[in-house]
Scaffold this motif. Structure first.
Motif, PDB file in Angstrom:
ATOM      1  N   TYR A 183      23.760  13.911   3.316  1.00 43.04           N
ATOM      2  CA  TYR A 183      22.593  14.117   4.184  1.00 43.04           C
ATOM      3  C   TYR A 183      21.299  13.835   3.424  1.00 43.04           C
ATOM      4  O   TYR A 183      20.429  13.100   3.890  1.00 43.04           O
ATOM      5  CB  TYR A 183      22.618  15.559   4.689  1.00 43.04           C
ATOM      6  N   SER A 184      21.177  14.401   2.242  1.00 43.90           N
ATOM      7  CA  SER A 184      19.944  14.242   1.466  1.00 43.90           C
ATOM      8  C   SER A 184      19.724  12.789   1.063  1.00 43.90           C
ATOM      9  O   SER A 184      18.603  12.269   1.116  1.00 43.90           O
ATOM     10  CB  SER A 184      20.001  15.133   0.228  1.00 43.90           C
ATOM     11  N   LEU A 185      20.801  12.111   0.675  1.00 48.55           N
ATOM     12  CA  LEU A 185      20.678  10.727   0.251  1.00 48.55           C
ATOM     13  C   LEU A 185      20.210   9.837   1.399  1.00 48.55           C
ATOM     14  O   LEU A 185      19.400   8.919   1.221  1.00 48.55           O
ATOM     15  CB  LEU A 185      22.023  10.242  -0.299  1.00 48.55           C
ATOM     16  N   LEU A 186      20.706  10.101   2.615  1.00 49.13           N
ATOM     17  CA  LEU A 186      20.288   9.307   3.771  1.00 49.13           C
ATOM     18  C   LEU A 186      18.787   9.415   4.007  1.00 49.13           C
ATOM     19  O   LEU A 186      18.101   8.410   4.224  1.00 49.13           O
ATOM     20  CB  LEU A 186      21.052   9.759   5.014  1.00 49.13           C
ATOM     21  N   TRP A 187      18.253  10.637   3.941  1.00 49.55           N
ATOM     22  CA  TRP A 187      16.807  10.793   4.156  1.00 49.55           C
ATOM     23  C   TRP A 187      16.017  10.141   3.020  1.00 49.55           C
ATOM     24  O   TRP A 187      14.918   9.620   3.247  1.00 49.55           O
ATOM     25  CB  TRP A 187      16.453  12.271   4.332  1.00 49.55           C
ATOM     26  N   ASN A 188      16.553  10.129   1.819  1.00 49.54           N
ATOM     27  CA  ASN A 188      15.907   9.382   0.735  1.00 49.54           C
ATOM     28  C   ASN A 188      15.838   7.895   1.072  1.00 49.54           C
ATOM     29  O   ASN A 188      14.825   7.228   0.801  1.00 49.54           O
ATOM     30  CB  ASN A 188      16.682   9.565  -0.575  1.00 49.54           C
ATOM     31  N   ALA A 189      16.912   7.355   1.648  1.00 48.90           N
ATOM     32  CA  ALA A 189      16.922   5.940   2.020  1.00 48.90           C
ATOM     33  C   ALA A 189      15.842   5.653   3.055  1.00 48.90           C
ATOM     34  O   ALA A 189      15.109   4.647   2.950  1.00 48.90           O
ATOM     35  CB  ALA A 189      18.301   5.549   2.553  1.00 48.90           C
ATOM     36  N   TYR A 190      15.719   6.517   4.050  1.00 46.07           N
ATOM     37  CA  TYR A 190      14.673   6.325   5.062  1.00 46.07           C
ATOM     38  C   TYR A 190      13.285   6.365   4.426  1.00 46.07           C
ATOM     39  O   TYR A 190      12.386   5.587   4.793  1.00 46.07           O
ATOM     40  CB  TYR A 190      14.772   7.406   6.141  1.00 46.07           C
ATOM     41  N   LYS A 191      13.110   7.274   3.491  1.00 47.50           N
ATOM     42  CA  LYS A 191      11.804   7.384   2.832  1.00 47.50           C
ATOM     43  C   LYS A 191      11.504   6.152   1.978  1.00 47.50           C
ATOM     44  O   LYS A 191      10.350   5.704   1.902  1.00 47.50           O
ATOM     45  CB  LYS A 191      11.749   8.671   2.000  1.00 47.50           C
ATOM     46  N   ARG A 192      12.511   5.598   1.357  1.00 46.91           N
ATOM     47  CA  ARG A 192      12.305   4.371   0.575  1.00 46.91           C
ATOM     48  C   ARG A 192      11.878   3.215   1.479  1.00 46.91           C
ATOM     49  O   ARG A 192      10.976   2.449   1.137  1.00 46.91           O
ATOM     50  CB  ARG A 192      13.589   4.013  -0.174  1.00 46.91           C
ATOM     51  N   ILE A 193      12.529   3.065   2.611  1.00 46.97           N
ATOM     52  CA  ILE A 193      12.220   1.961   3.518  1.00 46.97           C
ATOM     53  C   ILE A 193      10.778   2.037   4.002  1.00 46.97           C
ATOM     54  O   ILE A 193      10.105   1.006   4.164  1.00 46.97           O
ATOM     55  CB  ILE A 193      13.179   1.974   4.719  1.00 46.97           C
ATOM     56  N   GLY A 236       5.756   2.072   2.246  1.00 41.36           N
ATOM     57  CA  GLY A 236       4.464   1.408   2.420  1.00 41.36           C
ATOM     58  C   GLY A 236       3.866   1.560   3.801  1.00 41.36           C
ATOM     59  O   GLY A 236       2.830   0.944   4.105  1.00 41.36           O
ATOM     60  N   VAL A 237       4.475   2.382   4.649  1.00 45.34           N
ATOM     61  CA  VAL A 237       4.002   2.559   6.021  1.00 45.34           C
ATOM     62  C   VAL A 237       2.832   3.554   6.034  1.00 45.34           C
ATOM     63  O   VAL A 237       2.864   4.550   5.306  1.00 45.34           O
ATOM     64  CB  VAL A 237       5.161   3.060   6.909  1.00 45.34           C
ATOM     65  N   PRO A 238       1.778   3.294   6.818  1.00 44.99           N
ATOM     66  CA  PRO A 238       0.653   4.237   6.893  1.00 44.99           C
ATOM     67  C   PRO A 238       1.114   5.653   7.239  1.00 44.99           C
ATOM     68  O   PRO A 238       2.106   5.844   7.954  1.00 44.99           O
ATOM     69  CB  PRO A 238      -0.221   3.650   8.000  1.00 44.99           C
ATOM     70  N   ASP A 239       0.380   6.631   6.750  1.00 39.39           N
ATOM     71  CA  ASP A 239       0.785   8.032   6.885  1.00 39.39           C
ATOM     72  C   ASP A 239       1.022   8.435   8.343  1.00 39.39           C
ATOM     73  O   ASP A 239       1.999   9.137   8.646  1.00 39.39           O
ATOM     74  CB  ASP A 239      -0.275   8.953   6.271  1.00 39.39           C
ATOM     75  N   ALA A 240       0.135   8.032   9.247  1.00 34.63           N
ATOM     76  CA  ALA A 240       0.287   8.433  10.643  1.00 34.63           C
ATOM     77  C   ALA A 240       1.564   7.863  11.248  1.00 34.63           C
ATOM     78  O   ALA A 240       2.253   8.536  12.043  1.00 34.63           O
ATOM     79  CB  ALA A 240      -0.924   7.982  11.450  1.00 34.63           C
ATOM     80  N   GLU A 241       1.908   6.647  10.876  1.00 29.86           N
ATOM     81  CA  GLU A 241       3.129   6.036  11.399  1.00 29.86           C
ATOM     82  C   GLU A 241       4.364   6.697  10.802  1.00 29.86           C
ATOM     83  O   GLU A 241       5.368   6.903  11.486  1.00 29.86           O
ATOM     84  CB  GLU A 241       3.125   4.535  11.120  1.00 29.86           C
ATOM     85  N   ARG A 242       4.298   7.033   9.521  1.00 30.10           N
ATOM     86  CA  ARG A 242       5.423   7.742   8.903  1.00 30.10           C
ATOM     87  C   ARG A 242       5.629   9.102   9.558  1.00 30.10           C
ATOM     88  O   ARG A 242       6.761   9.529   9.802  1.00 30.10           O
ATOM     89  CB  ARG A 242       5.179   7.948   7.407  1.00 30.10           C
ATOM     90  N   ALA A 243       4.535   9.781   9.847  1.00 26.85           N
ATOM     91  CA  ALA A 243       4.639  11.084  10.509  1.00 26.85           C
ATOM     92  C   ALA A 243       5.337  10.942  11.859  1.00 26.85           C
ATOM     93  O   ALA A 243       6.152  11.791  12.246  1.00 26.85           O
ATOM     94  CB  ALA A 243       3.255  11.698  10.682  1.00 26.85           C
ATOM     95  N   ALA A 244       5.040   9.856  12.570  1.00 25.20           N
ATOM     96  CA  ALA A 244       5.700   9.616  13.855  1.00 25.20           C
ATOM     97  C   ALA A 244       7.191   9.382  13.667  1.00 25.20           C
ATOM     98  O   ALA A 244       8.035   9.978  14.358  1.00 25.20           O
ATOM     99  CB  ALA A 244       5.055   8.419  14.553  1.00 25.20           C
ATOM    100  N   LEU A 245       7.544   8.534  12.720  1.00 24.88           N
ATOM    101  CA  LEU A 245       8.941   8.175  12.513  1.00 24.88           C
ATOM    102  C   LEU A 245       9.799   9.364  12.116  1.00 24.88           C
ATOM    103  O   LEU A 245      10.942   9.513  12.568  1.00 24.88           O
ATOM    104  CB  LEU A 245       9.041   7.100  11.427  1.00 24.88           C
ATOM    105  N   PHE A 246       9.263  10.213  11.256  1.00 25.88           N
ATOM    106  CA  PHE A 246      10.046  11.320  10.716  1.00 25.88           C
ATOM    107  C   PHE A 246       9.950  12.593  11.553  1.00 25.88           C
ATOM    108  O   PHE A 246      10.835  13.447  11.452  1.00 25.88           O
ATOM    109  CB  PHE A 246       9.624  11.623   9.279  1.00 25.88           C
TER     110      PHE A 246
END
Length: 352
Positions: free
Chosen positions: A316-326, A329-339
């Motif tokens: 589980y933890s490794l998967l969320w690390n992968a999402y964070k790596r991808i 470089g995404v702007p903070d507001a967009e990352r907040a939306a995705l996660f």
């Protein structure tokens, strides 16, 4: 909650999932990247099935990797159906089960609001009669039911087995299904769709016919790598990308980013001698994630764990690390939306 929790699970065929090997998963441990980033896990299951069990204690244990999981969305998985209910109402047992598990998580003092939203199953082929089932679900769910899922996965080739469900061909265009579907929006319910990339045009037609109903496509629309599609990733990717681009034009549709541990994707992470690290997972799934974000926009995309289905391939933890790596470089507001924010808006999850 009305009525006791049913303890009569219905026996159903096991989905084509990768088996979980805890000793293999333990060979790869990573600390959580950016542990303060708020997350809503937009798609997971809890179940007691004839051959496997995954309860709230198991989910909370998987979450102990250091990520800030604020809330989760429980997705129907045909567990604890109540055979004492009238025909068509059996899924009420699963709703009661999910709510009971959510209360157990609260009783532990868990930081995460497990099953803050529930996507239940109601057979929309019941047509107008489905409304009675939907209303009962809203009554028994502690106000947690926010949507309905009917799996539509179908392919003419029997070697393309992407789901244990066996819906009829053309489910989404069936008149009876649509008679049931039309009751979702008036009751404030969304629809989670699960199908494969060769069926996305069917979902386009449904979205066009019901522009006021929120639709969430699971697992990036299932680009196939099974049967005749295996070994043709480039051609499948091009066809899938064209289909999801067409689907993105319907603004009532959102996309879930995940499910990459299922065999249908053909990544075969489970075949490695060691579990893949998060960089390896990120590299494999990046084209799919980035295509969805580029076409739908971050405010119409949300990350999911699809646990425990995907647990056979990575922790589980490794998967969320992968999402964070991808998304580094995404702007903070967009990352907040995705996660977090897209799932909170779509499933009406309050302050987390």
């Amino acid at each position: 909650m009305n009525g006791p929790l049913s303890r009569t699970p219905v026996k159903l065929a096991t989905a084509p999932h990768v088996g979980i090997r805890p000793e293999w998963l333990a060979l790869r441990m990573e600390p959580a990247l950016e542990p303060a980033l708020p997350i809503i896990d937009a798609h997971h299951h809890l179940w007691e099935l004839p051959d496997k069990t995954y309860r709230v204690a198991d989910l909370l244990d998987d979450m102990r990797g250091g990520h800030d999981i604020r809330a989760t969305v429980f997705i129907e998985c045909k567990t604890h159906y109540d055979t004492n209910e009238p025909a068509g109402f059996e899924p009420l047992g699963e709703v009661r089960f999910a709510c009971d598990e959510a209360r157990k998580a609260q009783a532990t003092g868990a930081h995460t609001k497990v099953a803050a939203a529930v996507v239940a199953n109601a057979d929309l082929l019941l047509g107008d009669k489905a409304r009675q089932v939907l209303e009962r679900m809203l009554d028994v769910s502690d106000a947690r039911v926010r949507g309905i899922r009917n799996i539509a996965v179908w392919h003419a080739d029997p070697t393309v087995r992407a789901s244990a469900a066996t819906p009829p061909q053309g489910l989404l265009s069936d008149r009876r299904f649509r008679d049931g579907f039309r009751h979702l929006a008036p009751l404030g319910l969304s629809f989670d769709a699960w199908l494969v990339h060769t069926q996305i045009d069917e979902l386009c037609a449904l979205a066009a016919a019901f522009p006021d109903t929120r639709i969430v496509l699971n697992h990036v629309g299932g680009p196939l790598a099974l049967g005749p599609y295996r070994g043709h990733r480039s051609e499948v990717f091009d066809a899938w990308r064209a289909s999801v681009t067409a689907l993105s034009r319907y603004h009532n549709v959102c996309m879930k980013l995940g499910g990459f541990g299922m065999p249908l994707f053909g990544f075969d992470f489970q075949e490695l001698p060691l579990p893949p690290d998060s960089q390896t997972v990120a590299s494999a799934i990046r084209p799919y994630v980035e295509t969805c974000i580029d076409t739908f926009g971050a405010t119409r995309c949300m990350f999911e764990s699809n646990f425990p289905v995907d647990k056979g391939c990575f922790s589980y933890s490794l998967l969320w690390n992968a999402y964070k790596r991808i998304t580094a470089g995404v702007p903070d507001a967009e990352r907040a939306a995705l996660f977090h924010d897209t799932a909170a808006a779509v499933y009406r999850i309050g302050s987390t």
